[in-house]
Design an enzyme around this catalytic site. Sequence first.
Site, PDB file in Angstrom:
ATOM      1  N   GLU A  86      31.791  37.006  44.131  1.00 52.39           N
ATOM      2  CA  GLU A  86      31.286  35.738  43.578  1.00 52.39           C
ATOM      3  C   GLU A  86      32.171  34.559  43.995  1.00 52.39           C
ATOM      4  O   GLU A  86      31.676  33.460  44.239  1.00 52.39           O
ATOM      5  CB  GLU A  86      31.162  35.860  42.051  1.00 52.39           C
ATOM      6  CG  GLU A  86      30.028  36.827  41.680  1.00 52.39           C
ATOM      7  CD  GLU A  86      29.966  37.163  40.196  1.00 52.39           C
ATOM      8  OE1 GLU A  86      30.992  37.644  39.671  1.00 52.39           O
ATOM      9  OE2 GLU A  86      28.909  36.938  39.580  1.00 52.39           O
ATOM     10  N   GLU A 121      28.588  45.414  39.067  1.00 57.51           N
ATOM     11  CA  GLU A 121      28.655  45.213  37.610  1.00 57.51           C
ATOM     12  C   GLU A 121      27.732  46.124  36.801  1.00 57.51           C
ATOM     13  O   GLU A 121      28.118  46.613  35.738  1.00 57.51           O
ATOM     14  CB  GLU A 121      28.353  43.751  37.253  1.00 57.51           C
ATOM     15  CG  GLU A 121      29.523  42.801  37.466  1.00 57.51           C
ATOM     16  CD  GLU A 121      29.564  42.205  38.863  1.00 57.51           C
ATOM     17  OE1 GLU A 121      28.935  42.768  39.786  1.00 57.51           O
ATOM     18  OE2 GLU A 121      30.228  41.175  39.024  1.00 57.51           O
ATOM     19  N   GLY A 136      33.407  39.823  40.749  1.00 57.29           N
ATOM     20  CA  GLY A 136      33.932  38.458  40.757  1.00 57.29           C
ATOM     21  C   GLY A 136      34.567  38.071  42.086  1.00 57.29           C
ATOM     22  O   GLY A 136      34.587  36.890  42.447  1.00 57.29           O
ATOM     23  N   ALA A 170      36.578  40.790  38.730  1.00 54.93           N
ATOM     24  CA  ALA A 170      37.253  40.307  37.529  1.00 54.93           C
ATOM     25  C   ALA A 170      38.175  41.417  37.041  1.00 54.93           C
ATOM     26  O   ALA A 170      37.974  42.588  37.357  1.00 54.93           O
ATOM     27  CB  ALA A 170      36.221  39.968  36.460  1.00 54.93           C
TER      28      ALA A 170
HETATM   29  C1  HXC Z   1      41.624  45.500  37.272  1.00 56.93           C
HETATM   30  C2  HXC Z   1      41.730  46.735  39.218  1.00 56.93           C
HETATM   31  C3  HXC Z   1      40.442  46.298  39.586  1.00 56.93           C
HETATM   32  C4  HXC Z   1      39.762  45.405  38.718  1.00 56.93           C
HETATM   33  C5  HXC Z   1      41.189  47.625  41.107  1.00 56.93           C
HETATM   34  N1  HXC Z   1      42.149  47.559  40.183  1.00 56.93           N
HETATM   35  N2  HXC Z   1      40.145  46.868  40.769  1.00 56.93           N
HETATM   36  N3  HXC Z   1      42.295  46.347  38.067  1.00 56.93           N
HETATM   37  N4  HXC Z   1      40.403  45.031  37.575  1.00 56.93           N
HETATM   38  N5  HXC Z   1      38.561  44.902  38.998  1.00 56.93           N
HETATM   39  C6  HXC Z   1      43.438  48.250  40.168  1.00 56.93           C
HETATM   40  C7  HXC Z   1      43.293  49.717  39.885  1.00 56.93           C
HETATM   41  O1  HXC Z   1      43.180  49.937  38.517  1.00 56.93           O
HETATM   42  C8  HXC Z   1      44.565  50.252  40.469  1.00 56.93           C
HETATM   43  O2  HXC Z   1      45.627  49.994  39.577  1.00 56.93           O
HETATM   44  C9  HXC Z   1      44.800  49.364  41.686  1.00 56.93           C
HETATM   45  O3  HXC Z   1      44.029  48.185  41.447  1.00 56.93           O
HETATM   46  C10 HXC Z   1      44.322  49.997  42.971  1.00 56.93           C
HETATM   47  O4  HXC Z   1      42.981  50.391  42.795  1.00 56.93           O
HETATM   48  P1  HXC Z   1      42.459  51.873  43.097  1.00 56.93           P
HETATM   49  O5  HXC Z   1      41.204  52.071  42.352  1.00 56.93           O
HETATM   50  O6  HXC Z   1      43.537  52.862  42.897  1.00 56.93           O
HETATM   51  O7  HXC Z   1      42.199  51.750  44.660  1.00 56.93           O
HETATM   52  P2  HXC Z   1      41.107  52.538  45.535  1.00 56.93           P
HETATM   53  O8  HXC Z   1      41.057  53.995  45.139  1.00 56.93           O
HETATM   54  O9  HXC Z   1      41.425  52.179  46.951  1.00 56.93           O
HETATM   55  O10 HXC Z   1      39.694  51.918  45.123  1.00 56.93           O
HETATM   56  C11 HXC Z   1      39.379  50.595  45.410  1.00 56.93           C
HETATM   57  C12 HXC Z   1      38.114  50.127  44.645  1.00 56.93           C
HETATM   58  C13 HXC Z   1      38.319  50.415  43.138  1.00 56.93           C
HETATM   59  C14 HXC Z   1      36.889  50.885  45.159  1.00 56.93           C
HETATM   60  C15 HXC Z   1      37.950  48.636  44.930  1.00 56.93           C
HETATM   61  O11 HXC Z   1      39.598  49.886  42.734  1.00 56.93           O
HETATM   62  C16 HXC Z   1      37.285  49.800  42.271  1.00 56.93           C
HETATM   63  O12 HXC Z   1      36.158  50.267  42.214  1.00 56.93           O
HETATM   64  N6  HXC Z   1      37.650  48.738  41.544  1.00 56.93           N
HETATM   65  C17 HXC Z   1      36.768  48.088  40.586  1.00 56.93           C
HETATM   66  C18 HXC Z   1      35.699  47.303  41.293  1.00 56.93           C
HETATM   67  C19 HXC Z   1      34.742  46.666  40.325  1.00 56.93           C
HETATM   68  O13 HXC Z   1      34.044  47.349  39.542  1.00 56.93           O
HETATM   69  N7  HXC Z   1      34.668  45.340  40.312  1.00 56.93           N
HETATM   70  C20 HXC Z   1      33.814  44.589  39.430  1.00 56.93           C
HETATM   71  C21 HXC Z   1      34.563  44.235  38.187  1.00 56.93           C
HETATM   72  S1  HXC Z   1      33.479  43.469  37.026  1.00 56.93           S
HETATM   73  P3  HXC Z   1      46.641  51.168  39.098  1.00 56.93           P
HETATM   74  O14 HXC Z   1      47.479  50.480  38.079  1.00 56.93           O
HETATM   75  O15 HXC Z   1      45.794  52.286  38.599  1.00 56.93           O
HETATM   76  O16 HXC Z   1      47.369  51.497  40.362  1.00 56.93           O
HETATM   77  C22 HXC Z   1      33.386  41.864  37.548  1.00 56.93           C
HETATM   78  C23 HXC Z   1      32.575  40.961  36.655  1.00 56.93           C
HETATM   79  C24 HXC Z   1      32.590  39.528  37.106  1.00 56.93           C
HETATM   80  O17 HXC Z   1      33.901  41.494  38.545  1.00 56.93           O
HETATM   81  C25 HXC Z   1      31.806  38.640  36.158  1.00 56.93           C
HETATM   82  C26 HXC Z   1      32.421  38.507  34.797  1.00 56.93           C
HETATM   83  C27 HXC Z   1      31.716  37.512  33.908  1.00 56.93           C
END
Ligand code: HXC
Length: 261
Positions: free
Chosen positions: A117, A137, A114, A68
Amino acid sequence: LEIPEFAHLAYEVEEGLALVTLKRPEALNALSQDLLQELAEVAEVIAQDPEVRAVIFAGEGKAFAAGADLKEIAALKDPFAAREYALLGQQVFAEIAALPVPTIAAIHGYALGGGLELALACDLRVAAKGAKLGLPEVGLGLIPGFGGTQRLPRLIGRGRALDLILTGRHVPAEEALALGLVNRLGEDALEEAKKLARQILKNAPVALALAKESVVRGEGLDLAEALEIEADLFGYAAATEDMREGVRAFLEKRPPGFRGE
Ligand code: HXC
């Protein structure tokens, strides 16, 4: 059939196979509410298009989907808004899970939160070697809220699901295969998904829909009730022209020519 203009995904259909590509590569296809909305719209289009016989969901750029959109989650004002947000994603993924045709997630790079999911709402998952899957999460102070705490244990069992949910770790594609979280691995996720879709599409279309319906409807029921549904749906399958053709083709030692009737 009216196909809307999509801003955050691409939709194409080729020979009965629909391809939905998430298109926010600059954010690793993070599922913004706009993108979720478009996923609901595309599911509606697919559900109404008789030409579509199977669907692949894939991501453009470096990842399938990294979850998400964390910028939107950060902006959620209170627990009530957060609950509504979870319900929105749950509803969209329920619509995808309810599609009558087989659905496949083609995972490369990351399928996290997400993003995983969404893949869990599909019938089948294929992953590229090197892909990472997980529900991170709890590391953010959240819990999976788009169906992850329910669909993952149903798919791989409670113990294995809780390992992933409570550690939040990134599971490598090879381990995901061993866990039953993905069905197949390939060098290229999309190619592997297309190969799997072609295998599926050789079979009788009505039978495919009935087989999926039997599995889906049986899930929430006790065994005896679910078996009754299976027998009913078996009856429907046996009433199709394609059943006659399939059995005749076997006896005549030739490939079947199914017409979806
Ligand atoms: C918004 C995101 C994002 C996310 C990545 N980006 N994941 N933006 N939401 N979930 C963005 C980063 O901010 C970055 O933007 C660009 O994408 C590239 O990501 P990087 O982190 O620079 O890439 P990398 O170093 O290769 O790392 C990849 C990664 C990491 C390991 C996947 O991005 C990461 O951990 N992302 C978050 C994963 C996560 O926690 N997902 C769960 C979310 S909670 P910029 O602008 O800085 O270049 C969820 C809840 C669902 O999903 C249920 C809700 C009810």
